[in-house]
Scaffold this motif. Structure first.
Motif, PDB file in Angstrom:
ATOM      1  N   PRO A   1      -4.001 -20.152 -15.391  1.00 53.58           N
ATOM      2  CA  PRO A   1      -4.715 -19.565 -14.250  1.00 53.58           C
ATOM      3  C   PRO A   1      -4.198 -18.175 -13.901  1.00 53.58           C
ATOM      4  CG  PRO A   1      -4.142 -21.848 -13.801  1.00 53.58           C
ATOM      5  CD  PRO A   1      -3.424 -21.466 -15.057  1.00 53.58           C
ATOM      6  N   ALA A   2      -2.877 -17.962 -14.047  1.00 58.22           N
ATOM      7  CA  ALA A   2      -2.319 -16.637 -13.784  1.00 58.22           C
ATOM      8  C   ALA A   2      -2.894 -15.616 -14.755  1.00 58.22           C
ATOM      9  CB  ALA A   2      -0.796 -16.679 -13.894  1.00 58.22           C
ATOM     10  N   TYR A   3      -3.005 -15.996 -16.037  1.00 63.08           N
ATOM     11  CA  TYR A   3      -3.564 -15.103 -17.048  1.00 63.08           C
ATOM     12  C   TYR A   3      -5.040 -14.809 -16.768  1.00 63.08           C
ATOM     13  CZ  TYR A   3      -5.193 -13.577 -21.661  1.00 63.08           C
ATOM     14  OH  TYR A   3      -5.774 -12.879 -22.688  1.00 63.08           O
ATOM     15  N   THR A   4      -5.799 -15.852 -16.423  1.00 64.23           N
ATOM     16  CA  THR A   4      -7.222 -15.669 -16.132  1.00 64.23           C
ATOM     17  C   THR A   4      -7.418 -14.723 -14.953  1.00 64.23           C
ATOM     18  OG1 THR A   4      -7.708 -17.894 -16.958  1.00 64.23           O
ATOM     19  CG2 THR A   4      -9.362 -16.876 -15.526  1.00 64.23           C
TER      20      THR A   4
ATOM     21  N   SER B   1      -2.075  -8.458  -4.125  1.00 63.26           N
ATOM     22  CA  SER B   1      -0.743  -8.140  -3.631  1.00 63.26           C
ATOM     23  C   SER B   1       0.203  -7.873  -4.782  1.00 63.26           C
ATOM     24  CB  SER B   1      -0.211  -9.295  -2.780  1.00 63.26           C
ATOM     25  OG  SER B   1       0.077 -10.420  -3.590  1.00 63.26           O
ATOM     26  N   ARG B   2       1.210  -7.053  -4.522  1.00 56.39           N
ATOM     27  CA  ARG B   2       2.207  -6.757  -5.541  1.00 56.39           C
ATOM     28  C   ARG B   2       2.988  -8.010  -5.921  1.00 56.39           C
ATOM     29  NH1 ARG B   2       4.417  -2.101  -7.349  1.00 56.39           N
ATOM     30  NH2 ARG B   2       3.267  -0.941  -5.773  1.00 56.39           N
ATOM     31  N   ILE B   3       3.279  -8.860  -4.918  1.00 60.94           N
ATOM     32  CA  ILE B   3       4.008 -10.099  -5.190  1.00 60.94           C
ATOM     33  C   ILE B   3       3.192 -11.003  -6.107  1.00 60.94           C
ATOM     34  CG2 ILE B   3       4.926 -12.214  -4.175  1.00 60.94           C
ATOM     35  CD1 ILE B   3       6.685  -9.822  -3.746  1.00 60.94           C
ATOM     36  N   GLY B   4       1.891 -11.114  -5.818  1.00 62.09           N
ATOM     37  CA  GLY B   4       1.029 -11.932  -6.659  1.00 62.09           C
ATOM     38  C   GLY B   4       0.997 -11.444  -8.090  1.00 62.09           C
ATOM     39  N   LEU B   5       0.906 -10.120  -8.271  1.00 58.38           N
ATOM     40  CA  LEU B   5       0.910  -9.560  -9.622  1.00 58.38           C
ATOM     41  C   LEU B   5       2.229  -9.838 -10.333  1.00 58.38           C
ATOM     42  CD1 LEU B   5      -0.813  -6.111  -8.971  1.00 58.38           C
ATOM     43  CD2 LEU B   5      -1.736  -8.008 -10.289  1.00 58.38           C
ATOM     44  N   LEU B   6       3.359  -9.658  -9.619  1.00 54.58           N
ATOM     45  CA  LEU B   6       4.669  -9.882 -10.231  1.00 54.58           C
ATOM     46  C   LEU B   6       4.836 -11.337 -10.658  1.00 54.58           C
ATOM     47  CD1 LEU B   6       6.997  -7.725  -7.926  1.00 54.58           C
ATOM     48  CD2 LEU B   6       6.309  -7.241 -10.278  1.00 54.58           C
TER      49      LEU B   6
ATOM     50  N   ALA C   1       2.441 -13.531 -11.319  1.00 52.80           N
ATOM     51  CA  ALA C   1       1.515 -13.843 -12.413  1.00 52.80           C
ATOM     52  C   ALA C   1       2.032 -13.299 -13.733  1.00 52.80           C
ATOM     53  CB  ALA C   1       0.130 -13.283 -12.096  1.00 52.80           C
ATOM     54  N   PHE C   2       2.527 -12.061 -13.731  1.00 48.13           N
ATOM     55  CA  PHE C   2       3.063 -11.493 -14.962  1.00 48.13           C
ATOM     56  C   PHE C   2       4.329 -12.213 -15.404  1.00 48.13           C
ATOM     57  CE2 PHE C   2       0.324  -7.715 -14.420  1.00 48.13           C
ATOM     58  CZ  PHE C   2      -0.071  -7.554 -15.746  1.00 48.13           C
ATOM     59  N   ALA C   3       5.155 -12.656 -14.446  1.00 47.06           N
ATOM     60  CA  ALA C   3       6.354 -13.417 -14.804  1.00 47.06           C
ATOM     61  C   ALA C   3       5.974 -14.710 -15.519  1.00 47.06           C
ATOM     62  CB  ALA C   3       7.181 -13.720 -13.557  1.00 47.06           C
ATOM     63  N   ALA C   4       4.924 -15.389 -15.021  1.00 47.10           N
ATOM     64  CA  ALA C   4       4.474 -16.625 -15.662  1.00 47.10           C
ATOM     65  C   ALA C   4       3.980 -16.360 -17.077  1.00 47.10           C
ATOM     66  CB  ALA C   4       3.370 -17.276 -14.822  1.00 47.10           C
ATOM     67  N   VAL C   5       3.189 -15.295 -17.243  1.00 47.26           N
ATOM     68  CA  VAL C   5       2.626 -14.992 -18.558  1.00 47.26           C
ATOM     69  C   VAL C   5       3.708 -14.496 -19.515  1.00 47.26           C
ATOM     70  CG1 VAL C   5       1.036 -13.452 -19.768  1.00 47.26           C
ATOM     71  CG2 VAL C   5       0.323 -14.531 -17.643  1.00 47.26           C
ATOM     72  N   TYR C   6       4.621 -13.674 -19.009  1.00 49.43           N
ATOM     73  CA  TYR C   6       5.678 -13.137 -19.865  1.00 49.43           C
ATOM     74  C   TYR C   6       6.697 -14.209 -20.262  1.00 49.43           C
ATOM     75  CZ  TYR C   6       4.500  -8.149 -19.196  1.00 49.43           C
ATOM     76  OH  TYR C   6       3.903  -6.922 -19.222  1.00 49.43           O
ATOM     77  N   VAL C   7       7.279 -14.881 -19.261  1.00 49.20           N
ATOM     78  CA  VAL C   7       8.424 -15.755 -19.512  1.00 49.20           C
ATOM     79  C   VAL C   7       7.985 -17.135 -20.004  1.00 49.20           C
ATOM     80  CG1 VAL C   7      10.474 -16.824 -18.505  1.00 49.20           C
ATOM     81  CG2 VAL C   7       9.794 -14.514 -17.801  1.00 49.20           C
ATOM     82  N   LEU C   8       7.054 -17.773 -19.286  1.00 46.73           N
ATOM     83  CA  LEU C   8       6.654 -19.130 -19.670  1.00 46.73           C
ATOM     84  C   LEU C   8       5.961 -19.142 -21.024  1.00 46.73           C
ATOM     85  CD1 LEU C   8       5.436 -20.631 -16.263  1.00 46.73           C
ATOM     86  CD2 LEU C   8       7.651 -20.865 -17.384  1.00 46.73           C
ATOM     87  N   TRP C   9       5.031 -18.218 -21.225  1.00 46.50           N
ATOM     88  CA  TRP C   9       4.358 -18.182 -22.521  1.00 46.50           C
ATOM     89  C   TRP C   9       5.318 -17.807 -23.637  1.00 46.50           C
ATOM     90  CZ3 TRP C   9      -1.234 -15.873 -21.833  1.00 46.50           C
ATOM     91  CH2 TRP C   9      -2.090 -16.929 -21.489  1.00 46.50           C
ATOM     92  N   GLY C  10       6.340 -17.006 -23.334  1.00 41.24           N
ATOM     93  CA  GLY C  10       7.310 -16.656 -24.359  1.00 41.24           C
ATOM     94  C   GLY C  10       8.084 -17.851 -24.880  1.00 41.24           C
ATOM     95  N   SER C  11       8.188 -18.888 -24.050  1.00 36.32           N
ATOM     96  CA  SER C  11       8.933 -20.083 -24.448  1.00 36.32           C
ATOM     97  C   SER C  11       8.062 -21.125 -25.147  1.00 36.32           C
ATOM     98  CB  SER C  11       9.577 -20.727 -23.212  1.00 36.32           C
ATOM     99  OG  SER C  11       8.584 -21.212 -22.320  1.00 36.32           O
TER     100      SER C  11
END
Length: 315
Positions: free
Chosen positions: A236-239, A9-14, A16-26
């Motif tokens: 898990p989102a990244y995997t 789903s598009r929501i799932g992708l968004l 997951a990418f938000a977690a990888v982009y924002v959380l990992w950035g911090s």
């Protein structure tokens, strides 16, 4: 959430990418705070053992499949480049390299990921848009690093480059190896094994004798708890993303993470947002846009898993 050949789903992708982009950035800032009073390998090892146990327990309740010895072997093989070399190297390097610069060096991950996937992953040659996207992203992080930054120690920089190579190799093992069809199980298994290895490295290098639990600051303790929480959510989102998107697209988190780090510095520490920083952010956005351009899908589900399953490519 299980890995399948169906369209995500598009929501799932968004999300997951938000977690990888924002959380990992911090996490670069959080790692720097955590190792202020906790030795690096013991900190990283305890982080992943706790997070891995949480994910494995959660995944075991939801996963109907049976774990095989081959899957455990593959998880162990992936855990070394991902967590011991990748995350462990970054954690060790941040003793002598500023956290922002660490994020910039790790931004070479998409280059290594594309190179290894072209050489060993069965991909055809690079598309022009991919090459332009990688170039724009690297140009962005180069501009971001330009304003008189403290480069840190050569050993630390070398460790960061080696970490980027290790993380890229481990990510591609996850993409192609026989592993459970659950990102929670994969992440839990790999973090548990990787965390144990990291604790072993800490003990072998004498970190236990230098560790005083009473001397741990509240900032380091809070940062460790935050890092555990991020591992439970973002890994898990990244995997999952690595199984439904191309490595180049998933690897764009390495371009975005430094931007997140800069914006956090402006918001939390009051650092100035210069014209060079704005130019770097613009280049990063262009790079991500080029790498996320849609590519024609292939018909076979098996090929979709090995090439680009949904779209063309979180830390």
């Amino acid at each position: 959430m299980e890995i399948s050949d169906s369209r995500p789903s598009r929501i799932g992708l968004l999300l997951a990418f938000a977690a990888v982009y924002v959380l990992w950035g911090s996490t670069y800032l959080a790692i720097r705070l955590a190792i202020d009073s906790i030795p690096p390998f013991l900190m990283a090892g305890s982080r992943f053992v706790v997070a891995g146990a949480i994910l494995f327990a959660y995944g075991s309740q939801r996963y109907a499949g049976r774990l095989t010895l081959v899957q455990w072997r593959n998880a162990a093989l992936a855990s070394v480049p991902l967590f011991v070399i990748g995350n462990g190297g970054v954690t060790w390097a941040e003793q002598s390299v500023p956290s922002g610069l660490a994020a910039l060096v790790v931004a070479t991950i998409p280059v290594w990921m594309l190179l290894f996937d072209w050489m060993y992953g069965g991909r055809r040659g690079p598309r022009r848009a991919e090459l332009m996207g990688v170039g724009a992203g690297l140009a962005g992080v180069t501009v971001l690093a330009a304003p008189g930054a403290d480069g840190g120690s050569p050993a630390g920089i070398g460790a960061l480059v080696f970490s980027a190579v290790g993380w890229s190799c481990g990510s591609l093992v996850n993409r192609y190896a026989d592993l459970p069809k659950s990102p929670f199980m994969i992440s839990g298994m790999e973090m548990l094994v990787g965390g144990v290895f990291l604790l072993g490295v800490g003990l072998v290098t004498g970190e236990a004798s230098r560790f005083d639990p009473v001397a741990v600051s509240w900032q380091s303790g809070a940062a460790l708890v935050y890092l555990i929480a991020v591992a439970v959510v973002a890994l898990p989102a990244y995997t999952w993303l690595m199984t439904v998107c191309s490595p180049a697209l998933v690897g764009t988190y390495a371009f975005v993470n430094p931007v997140i780090a800069v914006l956090l510095g402006c918001a939390v520490l009051g650092e100035e947002l210069t014209s060079q920083t704005l130019a770097a952010i613009a280049l990063v956005v262009v790079g991500v846009a080029l790498l996320t351009r849609p590519q024609k899908s292939v018909s076979s589900p098996g090929e979709r898993r090995r090439e680009v399953l949904v779209i063309e490519e979180g830390v």
